[in-house]
Structure formats: C-alpha cells, structure tokens
Design an enzyme around this catalytic site. Structure first.
Site, PDB file in Angstrom:
ATOM      1  NE  ARG A 166      -2.098  -1.627   3.534  1.00 33.49           N
ATOM      2  CZ  ARG A 166      -2.498  -1.772   4.787  1.00 33.49           C
ATOM      3  NH1 ARG A 166      -3.637  -1.223   5.178  1.00 33.49           N
ATOM      4  NH2 ARG A 166      -1.787  -2.443   5.674  1.00 33.49           N
ATOM      5  CE  LYS A 173       0.244  -2.374   9.769  1.00 36.58           C
ATOM      6  NZ  LYS A 173      -1.035  -2.567  10.516  1.00 36.58           N
ATOM      7  CE1 TYR A 210      -5.632   2.694  10.035  1.00 39.18           C
ATOM      8  CE2 TYR A 210      -4.357   2.292   8.042  1.00 39.18           C
ATOM      9  CZ  TYR A 210      -5.557   2.564   8.663  1.00 39.18           C
ATOM     10  OH  TYR A 210      -6.690   2.721   7.900  1.00 39.18           O
ATOM     11  CG  HIS A 217      -2.283  -0.872  15.209  1.00 35.43           C
ATOM     12  ND1 HIS A 217      -3.664  -0.835  15.278  1.00 35.43           N
ATOM     13  CD2 HIS A 217      -1.981  -0.827  13.886  1.00 35.43           C
ATOM     14  CE1 HIS A 217      -4.153  -0.788  14.059  1.00 35.43           C
ATOM     15  NE2 HIS A 217      -3.161  -0.774  13.194  1.00 35.43           N
ATOM     16  CD  GLU A 260      -4.089   3.161  15.205  1.00 38.57           C
ATOM     17  OE1 GLU A 260      -3.841   3.643  14.095  1.00 38.57           O
ATOM     18  OE2 GLU A 260      -3.193   2.813  16.013  1.00 38.57           O
ATOM     19  CG  ASP A 263      -4.731  -4.275  13.857  1.00 35.52           C
ATOM     20  OD1 ASP A 263      -5.443  -4.899  14.678  1.00 35.52           O
ATOM     21  OD2 ASP A 263      -5.207  -3.460  13.041  1.00 35.52           O
TER      22      ASP A 263
HETATM   23  N1  NAD Z   1      -5.198  -7.175  10.590  1.00 34.73           N
HETATM   24  C1  NAD Z   1      -5.489  -6.142   9.810  1.00 34.73           C
HETATM   25  O1  NAD Z   1      -4.910  -5.966   8.750  1.00 34.73           O
HETATM   26  C2  NAD Z   1      -6.568  -5.179  10.220  1.00 34.73           C
HETATM   27  C3  NAD Z   1      -7.096  -4.254   9.319  1.00 34.73           C
HETATM   28  C4  NAD Z   1      -8.126  -3.418   9.743  1.00 34.73           C
HETATM   29  C5  NAD Z   1      -8.599  -3.516  11.053  1.00 34.73           C
HETATM   30  N2  NAD Z   1      -8.032  -4.393  11.901  1.00 34.73           N
HETATM   31  C6  NAD Z   1      -8.470  -4.575  13.289  1.00 34.73           C
HETATM   32  O2  NAD Z   1      -9.746  -5.217  13.323  1.00 34.73           O
HETATM   33  C7  NAD Z   1     -10.294  -4.993  14.633  1.00 34.73           C
HETATM   34  C8  NAD Z   1     -11.764  -4.622  14.498  1.00 34.73           C
HETATM   35  O3  NAD Z   1     -11.854  -3.337  13.917  1.00 34.73           O
HETATM   36  P1  NAD Z   1     -13.274  -2.680  13.598  1.00 34.73           P
HETATM   37  O4  NAD Z   1     -13.001  -1.489  12.769  1.00 34.73           O
HETATM   38  O5  NAD Z   1     -14.213  -3.707  13.116  1.00 34.73           O
HETATM   39  O6  NAD Z   1     -13.714  -2.204  15.040  1.00 34.73           O
HETATM   40  P2  NAD Z   1     -15.213  -1.822  15.479  1.00 34.73           P
HETATM   41  O7  NAD Z   1     -15.070  -0.918  16.654  1.00 34.73           O
HETATM   42  O8  NAD Z   1     -16.019  -1.373  14.329  1.00 34.73           O
HETATM   43  O9  NAD Z   1     -15.811  -3.218  15.954  1.00 34.73           O
HETATM   44  C9  NAD Z   1     -15.297  -3.911  17.053  1.00 34.73           C
HETATM   45  C10 NAD Z   1     -16.444  -4.614  17.749  1.00 34.73           C
HETATM   46  O10 NAD Z   1     -15.895  -5.447  18.785  1.00 34.73           O
HETATM   47  C11 NAD Z   1     -16.874  -5.478  19.797  1.00 34.73           C
HETATM   48  N3  NAD Z   1     -16.277  -6.030  21.016  1.00 34.73           N
HETATM   49  C12 NAD Z   1     -15.413  -5.446  21.862  1.00 34.73           C
HETATM   50  N4  NAD Z   1     -15.102  -6.319  22.854  1.00 34.73           N
HETATM   51  C13 NAD Z   1     -15.774  -7.462  22.595  1.00 34.73           C
HETATM   52  C14 NAD Z   1     -15.870  -8.716  23.240  1.00 34.73           C
HETATM   53  N5  NAD Z   1     -15.188  -8.976  24.376  1.00 34.73           N
HETATM   54  N6  NAD Z   1     -16.661  -9.668  22.700  1.00 34.73           N
HETATM   55  C15 NAD Z   1     -17.349  -9.430  21.573  1.00 34.73           C
HETATM   56  N7  NAD Z   1     -17.303  -8.257  20.907  1.00 34.73           N
HETATM   57  C16 NAD Z   1     -16.524  -7.294  21.423  1.00 34.73           C
HETATM   58  C17 NAD Z   1     -17.328  -4.043  19.901  1.00 34.73           C
HETATM   59  O11 NAD Z   1     -18.563  -3.928  20.579  1.00 34.73           O
HETATM   60  C18 NAD Z   1     -17.431  -3.658  18.437  1.00 34.73           C
HETATM   61  O12 NAD Z   1     -18.719  -3.860  17.899  1.00 34.73           O
HETATM   62  C19 NAD Z   1      -9.408  -3.907  15.256  1.00 34.73           C
HETATM   63  O13 NAD Z   1      -8.464  -4.498  16.127  1.00 34.73           O
HETATM   64  C20 NAD Z   1      -8.686  -3.307  14.071  1.00 34.73           C
HETATM   65  O14 NAD Z   1      -7.478  -2.681  14.429  1.00 34.73           O
HETATM   66  C21 NAD Z   1      -7.035  -5.229  11.506  1.00 34.73           C
END
Ligand code: NAD
Length: 371
Positions: free
Chosen positions: A16, A76, A95, A97, A119, A270
C-alpha cells in the site's frame, strides 16, 4: 505549512501507499508541497511518473524523504528501517497500534516527535473513519482466507463453507459485529455458511441481523464463545476496544477443543490479537498450526489487495491531511473544523510526551509490573 512526505512501506508484503496521485494532486492544488520516495506507489499500480505529473517531487531514498518532509504520511507503523530517519521535527500520521507495542511508544518518545494514529481519529458519533476502510477490506479478506484455508490441500478440514446438497454446511463464528466483523459476515453469508456472530453491543447485532436474516446473533460471554467456537470450522476475530490492547475473547482452552484442521483468522492481531497466545503471521507465512488448528493473524491484511486498499485509505485520510498540513499545530484543538478537533483529540505523542490517557494508563501498568 508542513511539507508532506510519503515513504515507501517496509513491512513484509506491504504494497500500500498512503496517498495515491489523485489525492496528491488535491494537496498540491491547495498549495502544499508533497514528496514521495521513489517507487512507493508501484505495488499499488501507481508509477513515479503519475505522481510527477501531479506535481509530486520524487526523492531517491528514505533518508532524503525524511530529511525533506516534516509531515510523514505512512500506512503502517515505523519499523527498524524507518526509525533511524525520524527526528523531533517530524509529525507522524499513520496506523500505529501503540497499545499493542509499548516498546514503540518509548522509541517514539525518545525521538521526541509527534505521533497521531489513524485509528484514533473519531467522528462525533465515536466511529473511526480512518480505521473503517481497512477494517472493511480486512473483514472481507478474512472470510475469503478462512474459506480457502479450510481446503484439504491447505491443511484444512476439507469443508466447503457454503455446503452443497447432502453435505453439512460450514460453521463460522465471528467475534465482533463492528466494521470488520460485519464485512466478514457479508461475504460469509453470501457464501452460504452458517454464521454465528457475537458482540457486547446488542444494537450492532440487531442491525446486522436485519441485513442478514439467516445469521444468528448473540450477546458475547465466555460460555457462549466456548460453546460456539469449539464446534466451528472457522472463527474470525474482529473485536476492538478503541485505543486499547485487544481483549482475549477466545481462550487457549477452547482452541484446544476445536477440531483438527479448523481455522482461526484473527483480524485484531494489529491490536495484539483476541485469541489467547496467538502470534503474528505475514504474507510470507500466512498461517501456522497449533493444537491441530490453523491460525492466521496478519497485521497488514489489506496489503493483499494493495490497489483497492490504497485507493480507499487515501480518500479517507485526504481531508485530515489537508487539515493537518495547513493548521498551526498548537491551534488544532481550538479550530472550528471538525477534522482539526478530531486530529487534536487523537494525538498520542506530542513532542516526545505521551498525551493519550489510555496509553498513559497502559504505561503505568507496565511500570508497576517492573517494580
Ligand atoms: N489485521 C489487519 O490488517 C486489520 C485491518 C483493519 C482492522 N483491523 C483490526 O480489526 C479490529 C476490528 O476493527 P473494527 O473497525 O471492526 O472495530 P469496530 O469498533 O467497528 O468493531 C469492534 C467490535 O468489537 C466489539 N467487542 C469489543 N469487545 C468485545 C468482546 N469482548 N466480545 C465481543 N465483541 C466485542 C465491539 O462492541 C465492536 O462492535 C481492530 O483491532 C482493528 O485494528 C485489523
């Protein structure tokens, strides 16, 4: 007015680029100077010439880029290869984290720079407009990756998620009904899988159920997670507590009860991961097997679709970059602009001092453990 620099990303498999030529053109038309490290856009299909045609200055090396620009716009978090070029005159917008990497906080503070995590930018409703585009991408990839890792030739249990006549339908549990979780559900539901979604937020579950009446939704608790996950073919981890390390939702003891060849895709890696003991994987080592269960936890999942992801990220961050480059840093908090105030509220480190309260708490816990 801060000069904007876009370095080449160095994380494994990262293709990216933070700003595509079209966005750079908007910045230049608004009167800002932009430089790009040579080839930074190429893995997203954007040549140096396309940037040059928009008025972007191309610099040959990372060293020149960081020397020339003050406002660094990256995808990143900085890795060892970038760290040496950062100085106390830089403002880093990317980003980060940080809750999952306290060591990086110490490093950035020692440098004395200012760091604003994408974020952490929140809108008036508490939504995270700069995390959302990549969560959409990662959620969709998680479903596709999970489905393909279940193939026999990938070491999976040989389950076709959607099932066919006379065969069982694949069972998927999605932990988290936020942006990433709901985009994973959209693909999984289209594939025809049996999907159970857990969250702590009843309203999010209700609206997801309205969109996909065939899925089952549940308020999340430890017992429910155990009951559903132990029989799942695929578990997708997509939880977030904004600004914090990811909570452990799937315990090791439950993973041990899962069937051999079942798959876990932990998107939340992340932020440290929501599966107990999970470690990061990468585009080169997509997954590993532990207790017979396939674990995939790539911290830069959207890099797999670099062009789509760069376009989406670039258009989301552009209004914030325009604001950040043009506003006196010390006036951000008092500005009439919604974006300026959101940036101000998101600052994690200011001139080498941690100003984010959650990170201050995490560091205090770390310190107390060292005593
Ligand atoms: N690996 C990657 O490349 C990548 C890319 C983008 C986002 N992410 C990560 O994905 C994750 C989710 O991001 P998002 O934008 O969907 O966040 P979001 O805030 O839209 O959704 C997260 C959800 O998790 C729920 N939640 C929190 N604690 C919980 C628990 N104990 N049990 C059940 N649900 C619970 C919240 O209520 C919320 O609805 C984040 O950690 C983000 O950094 C990773």
């Amino acid at each position: 007015m801060m000069k904007i620099g876009i370095p080449q990303e160095v994380m494994t498999g990262e293709g990216r680029v933070a700003l595509i030529p079209e966005a750079c053109e908007s910045l230049i038309k608004a009167g800002y100077s932009v430089c790009l490290q040579r080839h930074a856009g190429e893995n997203s299909g954007y040549s140096d010439l396309e940037y040059e045609n928009c008025g972007v200055e191309i610099v040959a090396t990372a060293e020149q880029l960081y020397q020339s620009a003050q406002l660094i716009i990256k995808v990143k978090q900085p890795l060892d290869q970038d760290i040496g070029y950062l100085t106390n005159r830089h403002v880093l917008f990317s980003y980060l984290h940080l809750a999952a990497d306290l060591g990086l906080i110490h490093t950035l503070c020692d440098i004395g720079l200012t760091a604003i995590p994408f974020e952490s930018i929140a809108d008036n409703n508490g939504a995270l407009p700069l995390l959302a585009p990549m969560s959409q991408v990662a959620g969709r990839i998680a479903a596709i990756r999970g489905a393909s890792l279940l193939f026999t030739n990938r070491g999976g249990r040989g389950v076709l998620l959607g099932g066919v006549d006379g065969a069982d339908t694949g069972r998927v549990v999605v932990l988290g009904a936020g942006v990433a979780g709901s985009h994973a559900v959209a693909v999984l539901a289209a594939l025809g899988a049996k999907v159970d979604v857990l969250d702590l937020d009843a309203k999010k579950l209700e609206s997801l159920k309205r969109l996909h009446p065939m899925i089952e939704t549940h308020l999340s608790d430890a017992q429910r997670v155990e009951t559903l996950c132990q029989d799942a073919d695929l578990v997708v981890g997509a939880v977030l507590l904004a600004g914090r390390r990811a909570p452990v939702v799937l315990k090791r003891s439950v993973v041990k009860q899962m069937n051999a060849g079942s798959v876990i895709v932990d998107i939340a890696i992340d932020q440290g991961g929501c599966v107990e003991g999970i470690r990061s994987t990468s585009s080169e080592e997509l997954c590993y097997v532990d207790n017979g269960v396939i674990h995939s936890a790539v911290p830069n999942m959207p890099a797999a679709v670099a062009r789509t992801a760069s376009q989406s990220l670039s258009s989301a961050i552009l209004p914030y970059v325009l604001t950040l480059a043009g506003t006196d840093f010390d006036q951000l908090g008092q500005s009439d602009s919604v974006q300026a105030r959101a940036i101000h509220a998101a600052i994690a480190i200011h001139r080498g001092e941690v100003v984010d309260e959650i990170l201050q708490q995490e560091l205090a816990v770390e310190e107390s453990l060292l005593i």
